[in-house]
Design an enzyme around this catalytic site. Structure first.
Site, short mmCIF file in Angstrom:
data_model
loop_
_atom_site.label_atom_id
_atom_site.label_comp_id
_atom_site.label_asym_id
_atom_site.label_seq_id
_atom_site.Cartn_x
_atom_site.Cartn_y
_atom_site.Cartn_z
N GLY A 25 15.45 6.38 -25.71
CA GLY A 25 14.70 5.31 -25.06
C GLY A 25 14.20 4.32 -26.09
O GLY A 25 14.79 4.18 -27.16
N SER A 26 13.09 3.68 -25.77
CA SER A 26 12.63 2.59 -26.63
C SER A 26 12.00 3.11 -27.91
O SER A 26 11.47 4.23 -27.97
CB SER A 26 11.63 1.72 -25.88
OG SER A 26 10.40 2.41 -25.78
N LYS B 85 13.18 15.75 -18.13
CA LYS B 85 12.67 14.72 -17.21
C LYS B 85 13.61 13.52 -17.28
O LYS B 85 13.67 12.83 -18.30
CB LYS B 85 11.25 14.28 -17.59
CG LYS B 85 10.66 13.35 -16.53
CD LYS B 85 9.52 12.51 -17.02
CE LYS B 85 9.93 11.36 -17.89
NZ LYS B 85 10.80 10.35 -17.23
N PRO B 86 14.34 13.27 -16.19
CA PRO B 86 15.18 12.07 -16.18
C PRO B 86 14.33 10.83 -15.97
O PRO B 86 13.19 10.93 -15.51
CB PRO B 86 16.11 12.32 -14.98
CG PRO B 86 15.36 13.26 -14.09
CD PRO B 86 14.44 14.07 -14.95
N ALA B 87 14.89 9.67 -16.28
CA ALA B 87 14.17 8.41 -16.06
C ALA B 87 13.80 8.28 -14.58
O ALA B 87 14.55 8.72 -13.70
CB ALA B 87 15.05 7.25 -16.48
N TRP C 49 17.61 5.59 -18.22
CA TRP C 49 18.27 5.25 -16.96
C TRP C 49 19.67 4.66 -17.16
O TRP C 49 20.44 4.59 -16.22
CB TRP C 49 17.42 4.24 -16.17
CG TRP C 49 17.02 3.04 -16.97
CD1 TRP C 49 15.83 2.85 -17.63
CD2 TRP C 49 17.81 1.86 -17.25
NE1 TRP C 49 15.84 1.65 -18.29
CE2 TRP C 49 17.03 1.02 -18.07
CE3 TRP C 49 19.10 1.44 -16.88
CZ2 TRP C 49 17.49 -0.21 -18.54
CZ3 TRP C 49 19.57 0.22 -17.34
CH2 TRP C 49 18.76 -0.60 -18.16
N ASN C 50 20.01 4.22 -18.38
CA ASN C 50 21.24 3.42 -18.50
C ASN C 50 22.52 4.26 -18.39
O ASN C 50 23.56 3.75 -17.99
CB ASN C 50 21.22 2.54 -19.76
CG ASN C 50 21.13 3.34 -21.04
OD1 ASN C 50 20.80 4.52 -21.03
ND2 ASN C 50 21.40 2.69 -22.15
N GLU D 150 16.72 8.95 -30.22
CA GLU D 150 17.80 7.95 -30.19
C GLU D 150 17.17 6.72 -29.56
O GLU D 150 16.94 6.67 -28.36
CB GLU D 150 18.98 8.51 -29.37
CG GLU D 150 20.26 7.80 -29.67
CD GLU D 150 20.58 6.76 -28.61
OE1 GLU D 150 20.19 5.59 -28.82
OE2 GLU D 150 21.20 7.13 -27.60
N LEU D 151 16.84 5.73 -30.42
CA LEU D 151 15.96 4.64 -29.99
C LEU D 151 16.70 3.30 -29.94
O LEU D 151 17.92 3.27 -29.90
CB LEU D 151 14.75 4.60 -30.94
CG LEU D 151 14.03 5.94 -31.09
CD1 LEU D 151 12.89 5.84 -32.08
CD2 LEU D 151 13.53 6.45 -29.75
N CYS E 258 22.18 0.75 -25.88
CA CYS E 258 21.50 0.60 -27.18
C CYS E 258 22.47 0.18 -28.28
O CYS E 258 22.04 -0.38 -29.28
CB CYS E 258 20.88 1.92 -27.62
SG CYS E 258 19.79 2.60 -26.41
#
Ligand code: SIN
Length: 498
Positions: free
Chosen positions: A245-246, A189-191, A165-166, A267-268, A301
């Protein structure tokens, strides 16, 4: 009041780009069970749109469409794929104002920064339009008599992209653009917090002439997103997964991709150190930290999470930093001069509060910010904070705060600070400021991260490989390296030639 303003922001978006259904096989369609979910204004939690809520059924339909479109798209000459990417790029740039309004409405970043994100995301599309023309193989020196050996690059196949989402536009653009350039088709799939920008991007791609089924978007709520993603994970036709994401979710996706052995890019999370050596230009270091840390209100991030300042310049640096931070304006995205919008939701605000309370309880000194502000405009505005006396035992030293908090650690020598900087499972970005050329050459390679900013706080660019090491993931986005993630290598050997 804010709700009305948020709607005002959305009203800048032409109806053709205010989409609330899935894009599958070139058609806009609701979910078969008619389920929908609310997209909210991050400042207030007020609903700004109701969007179709996908399920395994829509995910499979999207994978069907992408698989059907794949042979035609991979056979499309690179020059034509590049032309369509250039048209998509032009459409994105032409609709900057509308896209920025969508980003601000659903994500909260200030409008000027949102327009910057449109340019940033579009730059990946332009870049990969050019890279599409440079997919090359190799002729090998044949090992045997009468043989010919060579290497070709092929698109990896259907790509599943799961985005955060960022950066509602830039993150999806920098996954889709290289995939399309390589000749892959995409399901994305977007956030759940920010689907509107992604849907608008798909519409612009269609307007640019992208054939049906080449790009498919399935939106889903937090509750139903796992069913969508699981359908793609289990689907052997989906040959690649790309996720931002996380780290926790990234590890789950890596494990779950193993059954079909998909190619995976992750990419975490990060925990970026920012080091100010005693020979640094302090003014430049403060400016670099402000740019790196407060982009998107600290919700990136790569933003510095731990700031190490040499004992001999600590107090002077902190005073300059305090002045700069107290000058930041917090408020709704559409107010002029606002530099920091709301945090994305109540969970984000709560985590920031917990990190600050834990640090203060363990002896850190809060020298500015940290409290909620603009409460009449919503509960998610946080005044940017600076803490001194940070130590490795504090939560904010070990976890990404993902908010406008700068913890300052004092250090005494180079070896000590390099050890501290690397003392984390993460390895996305690191930054340091020094005017000593020998120190620069010595320190940079010792930092265990995928990216290093040296006397520079703004490192992200379409020309450079973005990505991490260790538990910050693998794979690269942007640059010529970013295309490889969407290609596979085929070796050919022909015999009986003489
Ligand atoms: C991120 O926060 O994941 C990406 C930020 C960037 O592209 O700079």
């Amino acid at each position: 009041m804010t709700e009305l303003r948020s709607q005002d922001c959305l009203s800048r978006v032409p109806a053709a780009l205010r989409l609330d259904t899935h894009c599958i096989g070139g058609r806009w369609q609701p979910s078969a069970d008619a389920a929908r979910f609310a997209v909210t204004d991050p400042a207030t939690g007020a609903t700004i749109a109701d969007v179709a809520d996908g399920s395994a059924l829509e995910a499979t339909q999207a994978a069907d469409a992408a698989s059907t479109a794949l042979p035609g798209w991979r056979a499309t000459p690179a020059r034509e794929r590049a032309r369509l990417l250039r048209r998509w790029h032009a459409a994105i740039v032409e609709h900057t104002e509308a896209l920025a309004a969508l980003i601000s409405a659903e994500q909260g970043k200030p409008l000027a920064e949102a327009a910057g994100e449109v340019a940033y995301g579009a730059s990946y599309v332009a870049w990969f339009a050019e890279e599409a023309l440079r997919i090359q193989g190799d002729i090998l020196a044949a090992a045997g008599t009468g043989q010919r050996m060579w290497v070709q690059k092929h698109p990896v196949g259907v790509v599943a992209a799961i985005t955060p989402w960022n950066f509602p536009l830039a993150m999806i653009a920098r996954k889709i653009a290289p995939a399309l350039a390589a000749g892959c088709t995409v399901v994305a799939k977007p956030a759940e917090d920010t689907p509107l920008t992604a849907l608008a991007l798909a519409e612009l791609a269609a307007q640019a002439g992208l054939p049906p089924g080449v790009l498919n978007i399935v939106a889903a709520s937090r509750e139903r997103a796992p069913a969508v993603v699981d359908a793609w994970l289990a689907d052997g036709r989906v040959r690649k997964l790309t996720f931002t994401g996380s780290t926790a979710v990234g590890k789950h996706l890596a494990r779950a991709s193993a059954d079909t052995l998909k190619k995976v890019s992750l990419e975490l999370g990060g925990n970026a150190p920012f080091i100010v050596f005693e020979d640094a230009d302090l003014e430049a270091a403060v400016a670099g930290l402000m740019a790196a840390k407060f982009r998107n209100g600290g919700q990136t991030c790569v933003c510095p999470n731990r700031v190490y300042v040499h004992d001999s310049v600590h107090d002077a640096f902190v005073e300059r930093l305090r002045e700069a931070v107290t000058g930041l304006t917090v408020g709704p995205a559409w107010e002029p001069d606002v530099r920091i919008g709301p945090m994305i939701n109540a969970r984000a605000v709560e985590k920031i509060g917990q990190h600050l309370a834990d640090a203060v309880a363990q002896g850190a000194r809060l020298i500015t910010g940290g409290m909620r502000v603009r409460e009449a405009d919503g509960p998610h505005y946080v005044a940017p904070a600076v803490l001194t006396g940070a130590t490795p035992a504090m939560r904010l030293a070990c976890e990404e705060t993902f908010g406008p908090v700068v913890p300052v650690f004092r250090f005494h020598d180079e070896a000590e600070v390099i050890r501290a900087a690397n003392d984390t499972p993460y390895g996305l970005a690191a930054y340091f400021y020094s005017r000593d050329a020998r120190r620069i050459a010595r320190v940079a390679p010792q930092l265990d991260t995928g990216m290093v900013g040296i006397n520079e706080g703004a490192i992200a660019s379409e020309v450079a490989p973005f990505g991490g090491v260790k538990e910050s993931g693998y794979g690269r986005e942007g640059s010529r390296y970013g295309l490889d993630d969407y290609l596979q290598t085929q070796y050919l050997c022909e015999g009986q030639l003489g």
